[in-house]
Design an enzyme around this catalytic site. Structure first.
Site, PDB file in Angstrom:
ATOM      1  N   THR A  17       0.840  -1.203   0.000  1.00 27.26           N
ATOM      2  CA  THR A  17       0.000   0.000   0.000  1.00 27.26           C
ATOM      3  C   THR A  17       0.873   1.251   0.000  1.00 27.26           C
ATOM      4  O   THR A  17       0.645   2.188  -0.768  1.00 27.26           O
ATOM      5  CB  THR A  17      -0.919   0.002   1.240  1.00 27.26           C
ATOM      6  OG1 THR A  17      -1.634  -1.222   1.232  1.00 27.26           O
ATOM      7  CG2 THR A  17      -1.887   1.162   1.214  1.00 27.26           C
ATOM      8  N   HIS A 179       1.962  -7.866 -11.562  1.00 25.69           N
ATOM      9  CA  HIS A 179       2.364  -6.482 -11.867  1.00 25.69           C
ATOM     10  C   HIS A 179       3.265  -6.377 -13.100  1.00 25.69           C
ATOM     11  O   HIS A 179       3.395  -5.320 -13.681  1.00 25.69           O
ATOM     12  CB  HIS A 179       2.984  -5.805 -10.640  1.00 25.69           C
ATOM     13  CG  HIS A 179       4.409  -6.194 -10.359  1.00 25.69           C
ATOM     14  ND1 HIS A 179       4.746  -7.331  -9.679  1.00 25.69           N
ATOM     15  CD2 HIS A 179       5.577  -5.599 -10.675  1.00 25.69           C
ATOM     16  CE1 HIS A 179       6.064  -7.405  -9.575  1.00 25.69           C
ATOM     17  NE2 HIS A 179       6.602  -6.363 -10.176  1.00 25.69           N
ATOM     18  N   LYS A 183       3.704  -3.343 -16.621  1.00 30.91           N
ATOM     19  CA  LYS A 183       4.915  -2.630 -17.060  1.00 30.91           C
ATOM     20  C   LYS A 183       4.754  -2.209 -18.511  1.00 30.91           C
ATOM     21  O   LYS A 183       4.333  -3.008 -19.349  1.00 30.91           O
ATOM     22  CB  LYS A 183       6.152  -3.531 -16.903  1.00 30.91           C
ATOM     23  CG  LYS A 183       6.512  -3.819 -15.443  1.00 30.91           C
ATOM     24  CD  LYS A 183       7.766  -4.669 -15.365  1.00 30.91           C
ATOM     25  CE  LYS A 183       8.020  -5.208 -13.970  1.00 30.91           C
ATOM     26  NZ  LYS A 183       8.616  -4.290 -13.029  1.00 30.91           N
ATOM     27  N   ASP A 236       7.629 -17.822  -6.918  1.00 32.17           N
ATOM     28  CA  ASP A 236       7.676 -16.368  -6.735  1.00 32.17           C
ATOM     29  C   ASP A 236       7.808 -15.629  -8.068  1.00 32.17           C
ATOM     30  O   ASP A 236       7.235 -14.556  -8.241  1.00 32.17           O
ATOM     31  CB  ASP A 236       8.874 -16.031  -5.824  1.00 32.17           C
ATOM     32  CG  ASP A 236       8.899 -14.569  -5.409  1.00 32.17           C
ATOM     33  OD1 ASP A 236       7.833 -14.058  -5.031  1.00 32.17           O
ATOM     34  OD2 ASP A 236       9.963 -13.939  -5.483  1.00 32.17           O
ATOM     35  N   HIS A 241       5.432 -14.121 -13.371  1.00 35.95           N
ATOM     36  CA  HIS A 241       6.063 -13.084 -14.196  1.00 35.95           C
ATOM     37  C   HIS A 241       6.735 -13.649 -15.450  1.00 35.95           C
ATOM     38  O   HIS A 241       6.517 -13.179 -16.558  1.00 35.95           O
ATOM     39  CB  HIS A 241       7.105 -12.310 -13.391  1.00 35.95           C
ATOM     40  CG  HIS A 241       6.582 -11.737 -12.107  1.00 35.95           C
ATOM     41  ND1 HIS A 241       5.309 -11.267 -11.970  1.00 35.95           N
ATOM     42  CD2 HIS A 241       7.165 -11.559 -10.897  1.00 35.95           C
ATOM     43  CE1 HIS A 241       5.127 -10.807 -10.733  1.00 35.95           C
ATOM     44  NE2 HIS A 241       6.239 -10.993 -10.055  1.00 35.95           N
ATOM     45  N   LYS A 336      20.455  -6.314 -11.927  1.00 39.45           N
ATOM     46  CA  LYS A 336      18.991  -6.296 -12.013  1.00 39.45           C
ATOM     47  C   LYS A 336      18.686  -6.145 -13.498  1.00 39.45           C
ATOM     48  O   LYS A 336      19.028  -5.140 -14.126  1.00 39.45           O
ATOM     49  CB  LYS A 336      18.449  -5.097 -11.228  1.00 39.45           C
ATOM     50  CG  LYS A 336      17.001  -4.754 -11.519  1.00 39.45           C
ATOM     51  CD  LYS A 336      16.076  -5.398 -10.511  1.00 39.45           C
ATOM     52  CE  LYS A 336      14.620  -5.045 -10.784  1.00 39.45           C
ATOM     53  NZ  LYS A 336      13.670  -5.928 -10.157  1.00 39.45           N
TER      54      LYS A 336
HETATM   55  C1  BG6 Z   1       7.537  -9.924  -6.884  1.00 37.53           C
HETATM   56  C2  BG6 Z   1       8.311 -11.006  -6.178  1.00 37.53           C
HETATM   57  O1  BG6 Z   1       6.350 -10.446  -7.431  1.00 37.53           O
HETATM   58  O2  BG6 Z   1       8.326  -9.387  -7.935  1.00 37.53           O
HETATM   59  C3  BG6 Z   1       9.607 -10.433  -5.630  1.00 37.53           C
HETATM   60  O3  BG6 Z   1       7.533 -11.518  -5.117  1.00 37.53           O
HETATM   61  C4  BG6 Z   1      10.387  -9.767  -6.745  1.00 37.53           C
HETATM   62  O4  BG6 Z   1      10.389 -11.442  -5.034  1.00 37.53           O
HETATM   63  C5  BG6 Z   1       9.518  -8.778  -7.506  1.00 37.53           C
HETATM   64  O5  BG6 Z   1      11.491  -9.101  -6.140  1.00 37.53           O
HETATM   65  C6  BG6 Z   1      10.255  -8.260  -8.713  1.00 37.53           C
HETATM   66  O6  BG6 Z   1       9.525  -7.217  -9.269  1.00 37.53           O
HETATM   67  P1  BG6 Z   1      10.241  -6.127 -10.166  1.00 37.53           P
HETATM   68  O7  BG6 Z   1       9.124  -5.293 -10.693  1.00 37.53           O
HETATM   69  O8  BG6 Z   1      11.176  -5.379  -9.242  1.00 37.53           O
HETATM   70  O9  BG6 Z   1      10.997  -6.852 -11.215  1.00 37.53           O
END
Ligand code: BG6
Length: 493
Positions: A17, A179, A183, A236, A241, A336
């Protein structure tokens, strides 16, 4: 009062939140995108006054909103933000929330978005209570429920959860959020593929050699260790994703931009992926754990939870038969970076004089999802002032250069707005969730069996265990590292 729009966040004291939901709603407000007569009501078990909750939310906006904080805009926004202490798994407390909403709606009903930002094991109870409290009937205004990931822990639990929510809600009222689909760069995959005529004719097994999808993170599990240890990288990141990225790369062109059309294509891709059988996991998958993982507070002694996974899928349909899709994801890695790289086949014949054994690198298309959002296409060019020497050069597109530094909104901004508008295109339908689990389950089963590949430990800050490189090297490739920055090229010998 004209139609009201309530955004009720259950689990409002949590991180999501403060970091994502309120900052995204603030950005939507600033852009004038929230509907008229809107209101945010945070609900959770923690004790907050309205004022204290607003202060808590304001700190989140200052830190995480895309637009710079503006005190006047915040004050206007905050007038519509309030808080109620309550637990939605307690029926009477939920009824109190309903009474509060009805009062604001002056008995006329109204639109309501219920966001479940709560522990996943509470979803079933929460939805059942919403039904029991008669809070989901759509007689006066719409009622939509957003369910955060993880949706289930495996196929059986995802199925059970789907059944439970379907007892209370129509599928059109359920917004299962991932999510990654919010993007910009992920949404652009469809535009890139289907709003250009150049790529689609070659987007198939005749021209594409293999595909790599990487979702790498530098962060380790940190303070989430307790949650993560029961989950691991497959649940996860992969099941949701990374699988979503795969579906967007591999799907057929939908006939329309309508939610059902888009979601049908996704389900078809998942149905066509060849499951990795438990007895094949050592051949097709690699699992790893960063060396210091077990030292984290909340991790069970001797835990075998993987923090890294690499695997190879094949898609059994006309477009993709024989094209390997390599996917990997991990924590505590060197960079990253989320990227999709398409490697094209080499030309069938090369007439250029070249040193013995030399081959020019194949064409490569890298779609950088984050952080350096953009697309790179690499190809061969003749080095000037040489007879026919070749070198790999690149054509690049960067969002920042083309659209400006602040062009990319937070993923939740788009997703929240879509729920308000009733557009489910970027949300996962029940069948896709189950199909995706059906591909992950046998891998997890294999990892729990006598067929399991060894758990490979890797140093933090590296690209994971060397076995991941072997998985792909076996077929003559190597992983690309860093979107568009890799000088070597993955190739079949
Ligand atoms: C989340 C996972 O869904 O996505 C996390 O639970 C992960 O572990 C995150 O760090 C990564 O999201 P992004 O948008 O930073 O790539």
């Amino acid at each position: 009062m004209s139609e009201t729009n309530a955004i009720v966040i259950f689990g409002a004291s949590g991180d999501l939140t403060r970091r994502k939901l309120i900052p995204s709603l603030y950005d939507l407000y600033r852009k004038g995108r929230l509907p008229k007569n809107w209101r945010i009501i945070g609900v959770s078990r923690s004790e907050f006054s309205d004022e204290a909750f607003r202060d808590h939310a304001e700190a989140g906006v200052k830190e995480f909103a895309r637009a710079s904080y503006d005190a006047k805009t915040w004050r206007e926004f905050a007038k519509n933000v309030s808080y109620l202490q309550g637990d939605l798994t307690e029926f009477e407390q939920l009824q109190a929330v309903d009474r509060h909403l009805c009062e604001w709606e002056e008995g006329h009903g109204g639109n309501r978005l219920y966001y479940l930002s709560i522990a996943p094991h509470l979803y079933e109870k929460a939805v059942a209570n919403l039904g029991r409290a008669d809070m989901v009937h759509e007689t006066h205004g719409w009622r939509r429920v957003v369910i955060e990931k993880p949706f289930g822990h495996d196929l059986a639990s995802a199925r059970q959860l789907n059944q439970a929510v379907h007892q209370v809600l129509a599928e059109s009222q359920i917004y299962r959020i991932d999510h990654y689909l919010g993007k910009e760069t992920v949404q652009n995959l469809l535009v890139f593929r289907f709003a250009n005529s150049l790529y689609e004719p070659v987007w198939n097994r005749n021209y594409i050699d293999h595909v790599q999808i990487t979702a790498a993170e530098t962060v380790d599990v940190g303070h989430r260790a307790h949650f993560y240890d029961g989950v691991g990288v497959m649940r996860d990141m992969m099941q949701n994703h990374v699988m979503q990225l795969l579906s967007l790369v591999a799907q057929e062109p939908p006939a329309s931009f309508q939610a059902e059309s888009l979601r049908n294509e996704k389900a078809k891709v998942f149905s066509a992926i060849r499951p990795i059988r438990p007895q094949d996991v050592a051949k097709c998958t690699v699992r790893g754990q960063y060396r210091t993982y077990r030292d984290a507070e909340g991790v069970a002694a001797g835990s075998t939870t993987p923090t890294f996974a690499a695997l190879r899928f094949y898609i059994d349909n006309w477009r993709w038969q024989g094209v390997p899709f390599y996917m990997r994801s991990g924590k505590a890695l060197a960079a990253k970076s989320t990227e999709i790289t398409i490697f094209f086949k080499r030309p069938p014949h090369l007439m250029f004089p070249m040193p013995e054994g030399d081959k020019p690198a194949p064409n490569r298309l890298s779609i950088c999802i984050q952080p350096d959002e953009g697309i790179h296409f690499s190809f061969q060019a003749k080095v000037p002032d040489t007879p026919a020497e070749m070198r790999t050069v690149e054509m690049s597109f960067h969002y920042e250069e083309s659209f400006g530094a602040l062009a990319i909104p937070e993923a939740y901004e788009r997703l929240l707005l879509d729920v308000i508008k009733g557009d489910a295109s970027l949300f996962t339908r029940s069948d896709a969730i189950e199909l995706s689990w059906a591909l992950i389950d046998p891998i997890l089963e294999g990892w729990d069996s006598k067929y399991a590949p060894p758990m490979n430990f890797y140093e933090s800050g590296t690209w994971g265990p060397s076995e991941a490189e072997e998985l792909i090297a076996h077929e003559g490739y190597h992983w690309t590292h860093g979107c568009g920055n890799d000088t070597e090229d993955s190739e079949r010998p």
